[in-house]
Scaffold this motif. Structure first.
Motif, PDB file in Angstrom:
ATOM      1  N   ARG A 193       0.843  -0.993   0.104  1.00 45.16           N
ATOM      2  CA  ARG A 193      -0.009  -0.059   0.100  1.00 45.16           C
ATOM      3  C   ARG A 193       0.919   1.287   0.157  1.00 45.16           C
ATOM      4  N   ARG A 194       1.603   1.404   0.920  1.00 42.88           N
ATOM      5  CA  ARG A 194       2.742   2.465   0.927  1.00 42.88           C
ATOM      6  C   ARG A 194       3.375   2.653  -0.326  1.00 42.88           C
ATOM      7  N   LEU A 195       3.880   1.668  -0.846  1.00 41.80           N
ATOM      8  CA  LEU A 195       4.886   1.867  -2.190  1.00 41.80           C
ATOM      9  C   LEU A 195       3.972   2.470  -3.259  1.00 41.80           C
ATOM     10  N   GLU A 196       2.691   1.743  -3.425  1.00 41.78           N
ATOM     11  CA  GLU A 196       1.444   2.132  -4.354  1.00 41.78           C
ATOM     12  C   GLU A 196       1.318   3.656  -4.171  1.00 41.78           C
ATOM     13  N   GLU A 197       1.335   4.116  -2.869  1.00 45.93           N
ATOM     14  CA  GLU A 197       0.934   5.616  -2.640  1.00 45.93           C
ATOM     15  C   GLU A 197       2.154   6.634  -3.183  1.00 45.93           C
ATOM     16  N   LEU A 198       3.463   5.870  -3.056  1.00 47.26           N
ATOM     17  CA  LEU A 198       4.425   6.687  -3.448  1.00 47.26           C
ATOM     18  C   LEU A 198       4.698   6.454  -5.096  1.00 47.26           C
ATOM     19  N   GLY A 199       3.858   5.747  -5.685  1.00 45.88           N
ATOM     20  CA  GLY A 199       3.687   5.904  -7.153  1.00 45.88           C
ATOM     21  C   GLY A 199       4.550   4.689  -7.590  1.00 45.88           C
ATOM     22  N   VAL A 200       4.956   3.696  -6.664  1.00 41.85           N
ATOM     23  CA  VAL A 200       5.545   2.457  -7.269  1.00 41.85           C
ATOM     24  C   VAL A 200       4.709   1.383  -7.440  1.00 41.85           C
ATOM     25  N   THR A 201       4.531   0.929  -8.601  1.00 43.14           N
ATOM     26  CA  THR A 201       3.764  -0.166  -8.970  1.00 43.14           C
ATOM     27  C   THR A 201       4.180  -1.539  -8.347  1.00 43.14           C
ATOM     28  N   VAL A 202       3.592  -2.377  -7.457  1.00 46.52           N
ATOM     29  CA  VAL A 202       4.181  -3.640  -6.880  1.00 46.52           C
ATOM     30  C   VAL A 202       3.862  -4.603  -7.810  1.00 46.52           C
ATOM     31  N   ALA A 203       4.722  -5.495  -8.445  1.00 45.80           N
ATOM     32  CA  ALA A 203       4.216  -6.452  -9.347  1.00 45.80           C
ATOM     33  C   ALA A 203       4.372  -7.872  -8.658  1.00 45.80           C
ATOM     34  N   PHE A 204       5.365  -8.078  -7.574  1.00 40.58           N
ATOM     35  CA  PHE A 204       5.553  -9.411  -7.023  1.00 40.58           C
ATOM     36  C   PHE A 204       5.622  -9.304  -5.407  1.00 40.58           C
ATOM     37  N   HIS A 205       5.080 -10.454  -4.785  1.00 35.88           N
ATOM     38  CA  HIS A 205       5.459 -10.761  -3.434  1.00 35.88           C
ATOM     39  C   HIS A 205       6.291 -12.144  -3.449  1.00 35.88           C
ATOM     40  N   SER A 206       7.241 -12.181  -2.802  1.00 38.72           N
ATOM     41  CA  SER A 206       7.956 -13.487  -2.468  1.00 38.72           C
ATOM     42  C   SER A 206       8.140 -13.812  -1.242  1.00 38.72           C
ATOM     43  N   THR A 207       7.930 -14.953  -0.609  1.00 43.10           N
ATOM     44  CA  THR A 207       8.286 -15.554   0.504  1.00 43.10           C
ATOM     45  C   THR A 207       9.248 -16.572   0.649  1.00 43.10           C
ATOM     46  N   VAL A 208      10.275 -16.578   1.446  1.00 43.75           N
ATOM     47  CA  VAL A 208      11.214 -17.741   1.395  1.00 43.75           C
ATOM     48  C   VAL A 208      11.535 -18.403   2.822  1.00 43.75           C
ATOM     49  N   GLY A 209      11.757 -19.468   3.126  1.00 44.84           N
ATOM     50  CA  GLY A 209      11.992 -19.911   4.308  1.00 44.84           C
ATOM     51  C   GLY A 209      13.548 -19.577   4.765  1.00 44.84           C
ATOM     52  N   ASP A 210      13.906 -20.357   5.911  1.00 48.09           N
ATOM     53  CA  ASP A 210      15.185 -20.304   6.580  1.00 48.09           C
ATOM     54  C   ASP A 210      16.215 -21.050   5.873  1.00 48.09           C
ATOM     55  N   HIS A 211      16.612 -20.653   4.461  1.00 48.78           N
ATOM     56  CA  HIS A 211      17.352 -21.541   3.710  1.00 48.78           C
ATOM     57  C   HIS A 211      18.194 -20.664   2.694  1.00 48.78           C
ATOM     58  N   LEU A 212      19.646 -20.735   2.836  1.00 52.40           N
ATOM     59  CA  LEU A 212      20.482 -19.517   2.575  1.00 52.40           C
ATOM     60  C   LEU A 212      20.406 -19.659   0.944  1.00 52.40           C
ATOM     61  N   GLN A 213      20.702 -20.890   0.362  1.00 54.28           N
ATOM     62  CA  GLN A 213      20.513 -20.971  -1.182  1.00 54.28           C
ATOM     63  C   GLN A 213      19.332 -20.471  -1.640  1.00 54.28           C
ATOM     64  N   GLN A 214      18.088 -20.910  -0.882  1.00 52.75           N
ATOM     65  CA  GLN A 214      16.854 -20.578  -1.654  1.00 52.75           C
ATOM     66  C   GLN A 214      16.676 -18.916  -1.451  1.00 52.75           C
ATOM     67  N   HIS A 215      17.185 -18.514  -0.344  1.00 47.60           N
ATOM     68  CA  HIS A 215      17.051 -17.106  -0.247  1.00 47.60           C
ATOM     69  C   HIS A 215      17.997 -16.093  -1.234  1.00 47.60           C
ATOM     70  N   VAL A 216      18.984 -16.638  -1.691  1.00 44.54           N
ATOM     71  CA  VAL A 216      19.842 -15.865  -2.666  1.00 44.54           C
ATOM     72  C   VAL A 216      19.030 -15.985  -3.929  1.00 44.54           C
ATOM     73  N   ASP A 217      18.586 -17.190  -4.160  1.00 47.01           N
ATOM     74  CA  ASP A 217      17.725 -17.464  -5.403  1.00 47.01           C
ATOM     75  C   ASP A 217      16.552 -16.501  -5.633  1.00 47.01           C
ATOM     76  N   VAL A 218      15.880 -16.352  -4.564  1.00 47.71           N
ATOM     77  CA  VAL A 218      14.732 -15.562  -4.526  1.00 47.71           C
ATOM     78  C   VAL A 218      15.140 -14.116  -4.761  1.00 47.71           C
ATOM     79  N   LEU A 219      16.180 -13.752  -4.278  1.00 47.76           N
ATOM     80  CA  LEU A 219      16.965 -12.269  -4.272  1.00 47.76           C
ATOM     81  C   LEU A 219      17.302 -12.310  -5.776  1.00 47.76           C
ATOM     82  N   ARG A 220      17.932 -13.249  -6.489  1.00 50.98           N
ATOM     83  CA  ARG A 220      18.365 -12.943  -7.749  1.00 50.98           C
ATOM     84  C   ARG A 220      17.346 -12.787  -8.544  1.00 50.98           C
TER      85      ARG A 220
END
Lengths: 408, 408
Positions: free
Chosen positions: A16-43
């Protein structure tokens, strides 16, 4: 979060805050406590977005991987930031505690990143810009998962930095929230027409919470005055279309606030009685704190219990209660429908008896047909009761004016 | 959903269910109404997971893109399924409505996919298996976004199909939820030790909602009897560690249910008084419907208003109220703390006065120090009041037993 142990409310708030600032939000991602998965999601996120706002994973335990993931993705080592370490030690000292060794990690940042100051907790945020390709950069804002800390850090630090990124033409953002009751979301959308188009300036967003409709006007302009002019123009256009349903403005303004305002304006007051399965009205008015507008709330299984307590015949109970309490108005929800404990389907509309006793002791009954999802039907009934009461309060003014006109 | 207009509760619900079935949930992804982004998200998901459960995007409008995305990703055309079309037409006929042309899309499925029957709504789900590589297949279950429809379709169709995928050794799943109050989550975790390890059999999950702690035992075994044995063993071990905090079992069992049970067992009853900013107790007990255990709830700004209504001195108000109402017990929350409307930080612990008046008219005061986040502090106070009341109810039994022992 991925296991479902907790409900994610941060994604909605940030979006909501981002949309108000004029930033379109395209994706949400959630990842567990797993380093490689974490890095992959960020990439993946870095490839498809210009800005990534993250929450969580900044604590001191081995499960907290956000710093390490940012470090690994960017190839920049984590370095201790002396200033952050001092702040951390001070936070522990203030609570008369020795800082555990493991908290040192919270003062470490990927080289070349900025700190996002956390005035409330031990986890500072990380602001890191990654060059993904010659043509594309991605900026990560990593915030703690604790909503109160995250929200303050977003508003105080992330939002200004984002505005700076976006450029100078939209330095100011102003909001105005208008509240409505008495119609469904799709009818409201139909009446609003192009007002709620996504590309409209200023943007008008519609949200519904327990049958209360909020229209949120977000104006972005070079200066505050221009924002205010945008808001005023939009407000007038909205009022011309759906003004009959409007009851007030402000993020958390609800119908019971409007009733309180109506009553205080007239030097009047209210008590409420709820029979059956809910005490929504009592809870709402109690939340106002000590106010001359409200003398109390009563919740009984049925009218007989009320009469027994007052030691009067059932037929007299409403009048006696109103008089003894000293309130001008009495509002009664005669019954809330029974809900099965596992009910998940919307209830068919059914008549609900609502009684108003006015300052002259007259009873005005209404029996609107009310249905809806179990999670909101009680508050919808209570809001219908408040709408019924407000109509009588306003009708009282009219009668008064008419009788004064007749006398003069 | 990506814009933050609505809160996503489906991801949490589905994740819990999947974890209970023995399926580890690694990622959540949310995407807007944009076909290419939709297909990209599905492609990424197919590469990293064996099962993808999706919700939303199955409606009849142009914004609903799930079917098209699955079709595009798999290269399988959407084909009309006659049987689904007939069901759709029947749903409209039952509501005396002509089915609009645009709803035809809801009877179309990617070739080679299975339908997930939707008994409640017009949007059937899609069950499609995609061969990602020679060694990896991914199965998509697409469900509607309406929580009630989605939940029923998951339980009735998706869960059995998942169990079949997993294989024959774990055909049965049983749950048992135990409820606790009186300690924080981290203390609870410490006392439970290895009981809540992720690899334990049966699995014990811990969740906290407004200071009520739930332990959810999920047993998976070849037959129901083996499930029950697992649950019983786990239950006993849990009771030996934290039995002092246990108050009942069942998904939605709360402290006020335990109080109702305590009172009904003894043929006793209760009224509640809340001063100040909340009517939580009244609302909880009202939700029980007509019950011999509860005679009503009263909410006033302060004790003077109560005394005025009863027309007695303030000092006598509690006793008169209890006697007139015919209740055995009176429970009073003397004040809920004031919360700033924009409060987002946890409140420091502060003493809250709780009064119990017992069936002999004795007043028992407790002033526990209670703090916490604004969103839960009122229910934490109300729960502390109920815990105080339950202690007195149980103490009453003990006194009774002692006096009987003295007589005999």
């Amino acid at each position: 979060m991925t296991s479902g142990a907790r409900l994610d409310t941060n994604s909605q708030w940030i979006s909501r805050r981002l949309e108000e600032l004029g930033v379109t939000v395209a994706f949400h991602s959630t990842v567990g406590d797993h380093l490689q998965q974490h890095v992959d999601v960020l990439r993946i996120a870095a490839q498809r977005a210009d800005v990534v706002v993250m929450t969580g994973g900044l604590g001191p335990t081995r499960d907290d991987l956000t710093r390490q993931a940012l470090s690994q993705l960017s190839g920049r080592a984590l370095k201790m930031r002396q200033q952050s370490l001092v702040h951390l030690e001070q936070m522990f000292a203030r609570r008369n505690r020795q800082m555990p060794e493991r908290n040192h990690i919270q003062a470490m940042f990927p080289e070349g990143s900025l700190e996002i100051f956390n005035p409330q907790g031990t986890a500072p945020g990380v602001d890191l810009t990654l060059r993904v390709s010659d043509r594309h950069k991605c900026r990560f804002f990593a915030l703690p998962g604790v909503p109160a800390e995250m929200r303050r850090m977003f508003d105080e630090t992330v939002a200004p930095r984002l505005l700076e990124m976006i450029g100078s033409s939209r330095q100011h953002i102003e909001h105005h929230v208008m509240k409505f009751f008495g119609v469904g979301e799709s009818d409201m959308e139909q009446r609003l027409g192009t007002m709620i188009a996504r590309d409209r300036v200023p943007r008008v967003g519609i949200t519904v919470s327990s049958a209360t409709i909020s229209l949120r006007i977000t104006a972005a302009a070079p200066d505050p005055q221009a924002c205010q002019r945008q808001i005023e123009t939009a407000r007038q256009e909205i009022m011309s279309r759906v003004g009959d349903l409007y009851f007030g403005h402000g993020e958390s303004y609800e119908l019971y606030h409007a009733v309180q305002r109506d009553l205080l304006m007239r030097g009047q007051s209210l008590i409420t009685v709820e029979f059956g399965r809910s005490a929504v009205l009592a809870d709402w008015f109690a939340s106002l704190g000590k106010t001359d507008a409200y003398h109390g709330g009563f919740c009984f299984a049925g009218p007989e219990e009320l009469a027994a307590l007052l030691d009067v015949p059932t037929a007299d109970a409403y009048d006696v209660l109103r008089k003894r309490s000293g309130a001008s108005w009495l509002l009664v929800v005669q019954s809330y429908p029974h809900l099965d404990s596992d009910a998940s389907q919307a209830l068919e509309a059914q008549p609900v008896d609502l009684v108003v006793v006015d300052p002259e002791g007259r009873r005005i009954l209404a029996s609107p047909r009310i249905g809806g999802h179990p999670s909101i039907i009680y508050s919808r009934i209570a809001k219908s009761a408040l709408a019924h009461l407000r109509k009588q309060i306003q009708r009282g003014d009219q009668l008064q004016a008419e009788s004064e006109a007749a006398i003069s």
